[in-house]
Design an enzyme around this catalytic site. Sequence first.
Site, PDB file in Angstrom:
ATOM      1  N   ASN A  86       1.531   3.156  -2.563  1.00 61.26           N
ATOM      2  CA  ASN A  86       0.818   4.158  -3.362  1.00 61.26           C
ATOM      3  C   ASN A  86      -0.383   4.705  -2.599  1.00 61.26           C
ATOM      4  O   ASN A  86      -0.711   5.885  -2.722  1.00 61.26           O
ATOM      5  CB  ASN A  86       0.387   3.572  -4.706  1.00 61.26           C
ATOM      6  CG  ASN A  86       1.438   3.762  -5.782  1.00 61.26           C
ATOM      7  OD1 ASN A  86       1.894   4.870  -6.035  1.00 61.26           O
ATOM      8  ND2 ASN A  86       1.831   2.671  -6.417  1.00 61.26           N
ATOM      9  N   GLY A 125       0.792  -1.227   0.000  1.00 67.33           N
ATOM     10  CA  GLY A 125       0.000   0.000   0.000  1.00 67.33           C
ATOM     11  C   GLY A 125       0.823   1.275   0.000  1.00 67.33           C
ATOM     12  O   GLY A 125       0.372   2.302   0.512  1.00 67.33           O
ATOM     13  N   HIS A 142       0.575   1.391 -13.494  1.00 66.42           N
ATOM     14  CA  HIS A 142       1.281   0.188 -13.945  1.00 66.42           C
ATOM     15  C   HIS A 142       2.760   0.525 -14.106  1.00 66.42           C
ATOM     16  O   HIS A 142       3.102   1.552 -14.711  1.00 66.42           O
ATOM     17  CB  HIS A 142       0.691  -0.273 -15.289  1.00 66.42           C
ATOM     18  CG  HIS A 142       1.252  -1.568 -15.781  1.00 66.42           C
ATOM     19  ND1 HIS A 142       0.801  -2.785 -15.318  1.00 66.42           N
ATOM     20  CD2 HIS A 142       2.226  -1.842 -16.689  1.00 66.42           C
ATOM     21  CE1 HIS A 142       1.476  -3.761 -15.927  1.00 66.42           C
ATOM     22  NE2 HIS A 142       2.345  -3.209 -16.763  1.00 66.42           N
ATOM     23  N   LEU A 149      -4.061  -6.746  -7.227  1.00 64.54           N
ATOM     24  CA  LEU A 149      -3.603  -7.834  -8.090  1.00 64.54           C
ATOM     25  C   LEU A 149      -4.716  -8.702  -8.657  1.00 64.54           C
ATOM     26  O   LEU A 149      -4.462  -9.804  -9.130  1.00 64.54           O
ATOM     27  CB  LEU A 149      -2.588  -8.700  -7.320  1.00 64.54           C
ATOM     28  CG  LEU A 149      -1.315  -7.974  -6.886  1.00 64.54           C
ATOM     29  CD1 LEU A 149      -0.375  -8.936  -6.176  1.00 64.54           C
ATOM     30  CD2 LEU A 149      -0.616  -7.323  -8.073  1.00 64.54           C
ATOM     31  N   GLU A 176       6.166   6.563  -9.183  1.00 65.58           N
ATOM     32  CA  GLU A 176       4.739   6.245  -9.032  1.00 65.58           C
ATOM     33  C   GLU A 176       4.114   7.130  -7.955  1.00 65.58           C
ATOM     34  O   GLU A 176       2.997   7.636  -8.113  1.00 65.58           O
ATOM     35  CB  GLU A 176       4.549   4.774  -8.653  1.00 65.58           C
ATOM     36  CG  GLU A 176       4.858   3.784  -9.763  1.00 65.58           C
ATOM     37  CD  GLU A 176       4.582   2.357  -9.330  1.00 65.58           C
ATOM     38  OE1 GLU A 176       3.573   2.128  -8.642  1.00 65.58           O
ATOM     39  OE2 GLU A 176       5.389   1.469  -9.681  1.00 65.58           O
TER      40      GLU A 176
END
Length: 204
Positions: free
Chosen positions: A20, A18, A116, A97, A186
């Site tokens: 992100n 987690g 991604h 996922l 990201e």
Amino acid sequence: MSYKNITYRLGILASGNGSNLQAIIDAIKNSTIPDTQIVVVISNNRKAYALERAKLENIDHYYLNYKEYNSKQGYDQKICNIMTSYNVDLIILAGYLRIVSSPLLTVFNKRILNIHPSLLPDYGGVNMYGIKIHETVIANGEKYSGCTVHIVTEEVDKGPILNQIRISVDRNDTPQTLAKRILKYEHQIYPNTIREYLKKLNKE
């Protein structure tokens, strides 16, 4: 948790650490993503640290065991019901996922985003996730890689691209070092893209 005076409500789907999710939490706190709150986090993994991050922030969170559902659609319908009950404006996949199916894609059409760790359309698809992506990029001798934020559609990793960051693949990179470097980007690109996409949704 109070959600007064909040314009946008995010729902998060996560399967692992987690990081992100944490980047989005931090971006909301520092107003990089203004007038926004994460109202619910859902995971398919009981041990996902993403759930602990949600707990620490007093965000409602759920673990849903897909084995308790007869089909992928039935599982995603449950997620859809929860997201709808929280009046979620935008669903964010943060290291999720599982492949999202029709109930969510229909109800939240153009309102599901994913990040991604490659330069889509390269190195995307059903079998391209996690460290496999970086292993393949290095094995193929690519000079560049990066990360891509896109809208989630029925075709895996083929939705409209919203943003990308490209970085050089160093000669000494391993899959692990490349993954670590891309992850930092990201954490930058995802909150910024979410902010701009929310503005776009508000105009539609």
